[in-house]
Every structure is written in structure tokens, then in C-alpha cells.
Design a protein around this motif. Structure first.
Motif, mmCIF file in Angstrom:
data_model
loop_
_atom_site.group_PDB
_atom_site.id
_atom_site.type_symbol
_atom_site.label_atom_id
_atom_site.label_comp_id
_atom_site.label_asym_id
_atom_site.label_seq_id
_atom_site.Cartn_x
_atom_site.Cartn_y
_atom_site.Cartn_z
ATOM 1 N N ASP A 12 0.802 -1.225 0.000
ATOM 2 C CA ASP A 12 0.000 0.000 0.000
ATOM 3 C C ASP A 12 0.835 1.276 0.000
ATOM 4 O O ASP A 12 0.329 2.339 -0.341
ATOM 5 C CB ASP A 12 -0.995 0.001 1.168
ATOM 6 N N ARG A 38 -4.006 -2.598 -2.535
ATOM 7 C CA ARG A 38 -5.010 -3.108 -1.598
ATOM 8 C C ARG A 38 -5.019 -4.638 -1.609
ATOM 9 O O ARG A 38 -4.853 -5.260 -2.657
ATOM 10 C CB ARG A 38 -6.408 -2.619 -1.986
ATOM 11 N N MET A 60 -2.305 -4.050 4.705
ATOM 12 C CA MET A 60 -2.887 -3.349 3.559
ATOM 13 C C MET A 60 -4.364 -3.082 3.807
ATOM 14 O O MET A 60 -5.011 -3.832 4.543
ATOM 15 C CB MET A 60 -2.750 -4.181 2.282
ATOM 16 N N PRO A 61 -4.913 -2.020 3.198
ATOM 17 C CA PRO A 61 -6.370 -1.825 3.286
ATOM 18 C C PRO A 61 -7.097 -2.893 2.480
ATOM 19 O O PRO A 61 -6.505 -3.553 1.627
ATOM 20 C CB PRO A 61 -6.568 -0.433 2.671
ATOM 21 N N GLY A 62 -8.377 -3.052 2.751
ATOM 22 C CA GLY A 62 -9.173 -4.062 2.031
ATOM 23 C C GLY A 62 -9.119 -5.399 2.720
ATOM 24 O O GLY A 62 -10.125 -5.912 3.192
#
Length: 204
Positions: A12, A38, A60-62
Motif C-alpha cells: 500500500d 489493496r 494493507m487496506p481491504g
């Protein structure tokens, strides 16, 4: 001449991702064919670009890199998975391997070591940072059950038992029991300490 190894980079932080891509791009037999920021974009990108090896950051996002690894391993078991982490938390190593990872390395490893790991996993080997491997053995297994981890993760934002019960579709008593058991197992005083300890060990 050997065929080029097609690699996906999931990270990210754009500067880190671009640096890794540039370093790997210097290798004659490795090509970074896809980059995502992501975790929930990993599986689609692996499919689209017919990737040989996926390099996955944990945070990481998601979804996390470990969750993304599990998704790819289930859907496309031939794809090799290398988990990269800034955090040398031994619990992450065990969780990553259970998710199907073929390698587990810290991000500050030399670029040549990362490229070598890509080649080794494609040849069917497992590559594990030796310091983390020793720490994981010393730490032992994660004592928390899946449910206890789920409740602790949900409790991390300070939600009340009633809010946790509603969100997780459990009774307040059940939530209280899970939290109490997790606190006892981790030998801490309260849920905040339980969350912090579990995260530090890589058990959440």
C-alpha cells in the motif's frame, strides 16, 4: 533461456512498492507485471496477469496480505506466495504458512535475497527468514481460537459488549466469555492489553 517469472507486487505504500518493482526489474529473469495497493485487489490482478509469484505486504487496506494469500492459494494453488513484512512478529509467520505462503521475509532484506526467494519458491522450495523462524518456534502456537481472535479484533475499536454482540450476532454473555478467556490466555489485565499483546505477537 528460461522463461521470465511474472510477479505481482501488493504493497500500500507507493514509494516502497515502486522501489521493490525497480529493484526486481533489474533481474533478467523477473518481470513485475502488476502492482496493487489493496489486499482485496490481489486475487483479480493475479488472475488477470497470469502471475507466477505474488509478493504480498501484510498491512494493507481491504484485507491483509495473509488473507489475500489464503484467497489466492484456494483459487489458484499453483501461484507461489511470498509474504513481506515490516513487523518481525513470530505469530505472523505461522499464520502466513497456514494461509499457504511459500516464503516469509522481512522487507529490509537485501534485494538479491528477495529475487532469490522468488526463484526458489518457483522451484518448489520454502524460504523463511531464519530469525523469524527461530522466534516463532520459541513463541509457540497461537493460544487463541478463531472466535476469540474475531471478538478481540472487533473489540479493538473500544466497542462495548452490547455493540460487539450486535455486530457479531452473539449474546452479550458469549462475548464476555470469549473476552475473558482471551484475557486469561494472554495473561493480561483487560481487553485493551489483550488486543495489544495479541497484535504484537502477530496473533490477530
Amino acid at each position: 533461456m528460461s522463461p521470465t517469472i511474472k510477479v505481482l507486487l501488493a504493497e500500500d505504500q507507493s514509494m516502497v512498492r515502486e522501489a521493490l518493482a525497480a529493484l526486481l526489474g533489474l533481474e533478467d529473469d523477473i518481470e513485475v507485471v502488476a502492482q496493487v495497493a489493496r489486499g482485496d485487489e490481489v486475487l483479480a490482478a493475479v488472475r488477470e496477469h497470469e502471475v507466477d509469484v505474488a509478493l504480498l505486504d501484510i498491512e494493507m487496506p481491504g484485507c491483509t496480505g495473509i488473507e489475500a494469500a489464503a484467497q489466492v492459494h484456494k483459487a489458484l494453488p499453483a501461484v507461489k506466495l511470498v509474504v513481506l513484512t515490516t513487523f518481525g512478529r513470530p505469530g505472523y509467520l505461522r499464520t502466513a504458512m497456514e494461509a499457504g505462503a511459500d516464503a516469509f521475509l522481512v522487507k529490509d532484506a537485501p534485494a538479491a535475497q528477495l529475487a532469490q526467494a522468488v526463484r526458489k519458491v518457483l522451484a518448489g522450495e520454502r524460504v523463511i527468514d531464519p530469525t523469524l523462524a527461530a522466534a516463532a518456534l520459541a513463541e509457540g502456537a497461537n493460544p487463541l481460537t478463531d472466535r476469540e481472535r474475531e471478538v478481540l479484533r472487533a473489540a479493538a475499536d473500544g466497542s462495548t459488549n452490547a455493540e460487539l454482540a450486535a455486530a457479531l450476532h452473539l449474546s452479550q454473555g458469549t462475548v464476555r466469555n470469549y473476552l475473558s478467556t482471551a484475557i486469561q490466555k494472554l495473561a493480561v489485565r483487560n481487553r485493551a492489553e489483550a488486543v495489544r499483546t495479541a497484535r504484537e505477537k502477530g496473533w490477530l
